[in-house]
Design a protein around this motif. Structure first.
Motif, PDB file in Angstrom:
ATOM      1  N   MET A   1     -12.159 -33.721  15.651  1.00  0.00           N
ATOM      2  CA  MET A   1     -12.406 -32.290  15.924  1.00  0.00           C
ATOM      3  C   MET A   1     -13.713 -31.845  15.274  1.00  0.00           C
ATOM      4  O   MET A   1     -13.970 -32.199  14.135  1.00  0.00           O
ATOM      5  N   LYS A   2     -14.493 -31.121  16.024  1.00  0.00           N
ATOM      6  CA  LYS A   2     -15.792 -30.697  15.511  1.00  0.00           C
ATOM      7  C   LYS A   2     -15.617 -29.522  14.542  1.00  0.00           C
ATOM      8  O   LYS A   2     -14.801 -28.631  14.790  1.00  0.00           O
ATOM      9  N   ARG A   3     -16.397 -29.557  13.449  1.00  0.00           N
ATOM     10  CA  ARG A   3     -16.322 -28.473  12.464  1.00  0.00           C
ATOM     11  C   ARG A   3     -17.213 -27.312  12.890  1.00  0.00           C
ATOM     12  O   ARG A   3     -18.277 -27.526  13.462  1.00  0.00           O
ATOM     13  N   PRO A   4     -16.811 -26.094  12.581  1.00  0.00           N
ATOM     14  CA  PRO A   4     -17.691 -24.954  12.881  1.00  0.00           C
ATOM     15  C   PRO A   4     -18.861 -24.928  11.899  1.00  0.00           C
ATOM     16  O   PRO A   4     -18.809 -25.593  10.865  1.00  0.00           O
ATOM     17  N   PRO A   5     -19.914 -24.178  12.191  1.00  0.00           N
ATOM     18  CA  PRO A   5     -21.030 -24.112  11.229  1.00  0.00           C
ATOM     19  C   PRO A   5     -20.576 -23.480   9.921  1.00  0.00           C
ATOM     20  O   PRO A   5     -19.831 -22.503   9.926  1.00  0.00           O
ATOM     21  N   MET A   6     -21.003 -24.071   8.829  1.00  0.00           N
ATOM     22  CA  MET A   6     -20.573 -23.591   7.512  1.00  0.00           C
ATOM     23  C   MET A   6     -21.566 -22.593   6.923  1.00  0.00           C
ATOM     24  O   MET A   6     -21.191 -21.736   6.141  1.00  0.00           O
ATOM     25  N   LEU A   7     -22.832 -22.770   7.287  1.00  0.00           N
ATOM     26  CA  LEU A   7     -23.873 -21.901   6.710  1.00  0.00           C
ATOM     27  C   LEU A   7     -24.806 -21.391   7.797  1.00  0.00           C
ATOM     28  O   LEU A   7     -25.042 -22.080   8.793  1.00  0.00           O
ATOM     29  N   LEU A   8     -25.304 -20.206   7.581  1.00  0.00           N
ATOM     30  CA  LEU A   8     -26.338 -19.664   8.472  1.00  0.00           C
ATOM     31  C   LEU A   8     -27.577 -19.441   7.616  1.00  0.00           C
ATOM     32  O   LEU A   8     -27.556 -18.651   6.662  1.00  0.00           O
ATOM     33  N   ARG A   9     -28.632 -20.177   7.935  1.00  0.00           N
ATOM     34  CA  ARG A   9     -29.855 -20.060   7.158  1.00  0.00           C
ATOM     35  C   ARG A   9     -30.843 -19.195   7.927  1.00  0.00           C
ATOM     36  O   ARG A   9     -31.114 -19.440   9.106  1.00  0.00           O
ATOM     37  N   MET A  10     -31.326 -18.176   7.263  1.00  0.00           N
ATOM     38  CA  MET A  10     -32.319 -17.293   7.900  1.00  0.00           C
ATOM     39  C   MET A  10     -33.542 -17.215   6.981  1.00  0.00           C
ATOM     40  O   MET A  10     -33.390 -17.072   5.764  1.00  0.00           O
ATOM     41  N   ARG A  11     -34.689 -17.303   7.596  1.00  0.00           N
ATOM     42  CA  ARG A  11     -35.940 -17.170   6.826  1.00  0.00           C
ATOM     43  C   ARG A  11     -36.860 -16.211   7.556  1.00  0.00           C
ATOM     44  O   ARG A  11     -37.019 -16.297   8.774  1.00  0.00           O
ATOM     45  N   PHE A  12     -37.417 -15.291   6.817  1.00  0.00           N
ATOM     46  CA  PHE A  12     -38.329 -14.308   7.405  1.00  0.00           C
ATOM     47  C   PHE A  12     -39.647 -14.345   6.641  1.00  0.00           C
ATOM     48  O   PHE A  12     -39.666 -14.510   5.424  1.00  0.00           O
ATOM     49  N   HIS A  13     -40.701 -14.216   7.373  1.00  0.00           N
ATOM     50  CA  HIS A  13     -42.014 -14.173   6.717  1.00  0.00           C
ATOM     51  C   HIS A  13     -42.839 -13.095   7.404  1.00  0.00           C
ATOM     52  O   HIS A  13     -43.213 -13.225   8.563  1.00  0.00           O
ATOM     53  N   GLU A  14     -43.046 -12.016   6.690  1.00  0.00           N
ATOM     54  CA  GLU A  14     -43.906 -10.956   7.247  1.00  0.00           C
ATOM     55  C   GLU A  14     -45.042 -10.755   6.258  1.00  0.00           C
ATOM     56  O   GLU A  14     -46.018 -11.492   6.295  1.00  0.00           O
ATOM     57  N   ASN A  15     -44.904  -9.780   5.387  1.00  0.00           N
ATOM     58  CA  ASN A  15     -45.899  -9.669   4.309  1.00  0.00           C
ATOM     59  C   ASN A  15     -45.504 -10.584   3.163  1.00  0.00           C
ATOM     60  O   ASN A  15     -46.318 -11.201   2.520  1.00  0.00           O
ATOM     61  N   SER A  16     -44.198 -10.598   2.935  1.00  0.00           N
ATOM     62  CA  SER A  16     -43.682 -11.517   1.927  1.00  0.00           C
ATOM     63  C   SER A  16     -42.658 -12.429   2.605  1.00  0.00           C
ATOM     64  O   SER A  16     -42.160 -12.119   3.673  1.00  0.00           O
ATOM     65  N   SER A  17     -42.357 -13.516   1.953  1.00  0.00           N
ATOM     66  CA  SER A  17     -41.432 -14.468   2.542  1.00  0.00           C
ATOM     67  C   SER A  17     -40.090 -14.398   1.817  1.00  0.00           C
ATOM     68  O   SER A  17     -40.039 -14.347   0.586  1.00  0.00           O
ATOM     69  N   TRP A  18     -39.033 -14.359   2.574  1.00  0.00           N
ATOM     70  CA  TRP A  18     -37.709 -14.398   1.943  1.00  0.00           C
ATOM     71  C   TRP A  18     -36.695 -15.091   2.853  1.00  0.00           C
ATOM     72  O   TRP A  18     -36.840 -15.109   4.066  1.00  0.00           O
ATOM     73  N   GLY A  19     -35.727 -15.665   2.225  1.00  0.00           N
ATOM     74  CA  GLY A  19     -34.717 -16.416   2.981  1.00  0.00           C
ATOM     75  C   GLY A  19     -33.312 -15.992   2.595  1.00  0.00           C
ATOM     76  O   GLY A  19     -33.097 -15.360   1.553  1.00  0.00           O
ATOM     77  N   LEU A  20     -32.382 -16.362   3.445  1.00  0.00           N
ATOM     78  CA  LEU A  20     -31.002 -15.953   3.214  1.00  0.00           C
ATOM     79  C   LEU A  20     -30.086 -17.078   3.685  1.00  0.00           C
ATOM     80  O   LEU A  20     -30.253 -17.592   4.787  1.00  0.00           O
TER      81      LEU A  20
END
Lengths: 91, 141
Positions: A1-20
């Protein structure tokens, strides 16, 4: 059985860079509770809609929706524009 | 023409079998080929895991904008199954809205076999569209 995604990685870069990193595994127990609460209502709706020939929707809604969630593992979206960069990754 | 069919026709030409017998044998061979083809088809598309789409768009001679998407094929299949739950009336609204945008695709007519065929085709080729302002590349891996 396939596992669902455990993490959602988001990265944004506009004036400053930040990730979640969103721990999706914490959402699944909540989804289970919501599903258990919704289940009797869906079964009731299926009974009501049975004579109309539309019981398929309430009966298959939860398993099909869960299947979509499980299969999002591996989905990746990467957008680079002149103003901002966005990365979304289901891990 | 397959080797087996050729052999049947040769037997017919030599007079070893009658026309009726040859027709029956050819029908049986075609039936056998028909039942084997989908299995091979599914096997080939099962090896495809991701659909990759890369869009490069140049806007006003600025730095090009780039969109890179990796979609699991299983997600497309799950989405198609999920969309089959959409009631007929609602899907007609969706089709009308798509038609107004110039997209003449009936999503309800898209079947799993069609997706298999598409993935099979994309396994061997890369779709590359260049309209002067940008490029779209699509392939599977």
């Amino acid at each position: 059985m396939k596992r669902p995604p455990m993490l959602l990685r988001m990265r944004f870069h506009e004036n400053s860079s930040w990730g979640l990193w969103l721990p999706l595994f914490l959402v699944y127990p909540l989804l289970l509770v919501v599903s258990l609460v919704a289940l009797p209502f869906l079964l009731l709706a299926a009974l009501v809609m049975w004579p109309l020939g539309r019981a398929r929707l309430p009966l298959l809604l939860l398993p099909y929706a869960w299947n979509v969630i499980v299969q999002t593992r591996g989905l990746a979206l990467d957008v680079h524009s002149c103003k901002q960069d966005v990365t979304i990754d289901f891990i | 023409m397959s080797e087996n069919k050729r052999r049947v026709l040769e037997m017919l030409a030599c007079g070893k079998i009658s026309v009726d017998e040859a027709a029956k044998l050819i029908a049986a061979l075609e039936e056998q080929n028909g039942s084997e083809a989908p299995a091979a088809h599914n096997y080939a598309s099962a090896n495809v895991r991701y659909l990759r789409i890369v869009v490069n768009y140049i806007k006003n001679h600025d730095k090009p904008e780039k969109v890179n998407i990796r979609v699991p094929v299983s997600l497309i299949r799950a989405g198609m199954k999920f969309s089959s739950l959409i009631p007929q009336e609602a899907s007609e609204h969706v089709d009308n809205a798509l038609r107004q945008k110039g997209i003449k695709v009936n999503l309800r007519n898209l079947k799993d076999e069609d997706l298999d065929t598409l993935l099979l085709a994309l396994r061997d080729l890369t779709v590359d569209i260049d309209d002067g302002r940008g490029t779209v590349k699509m392939w599977t891996e």
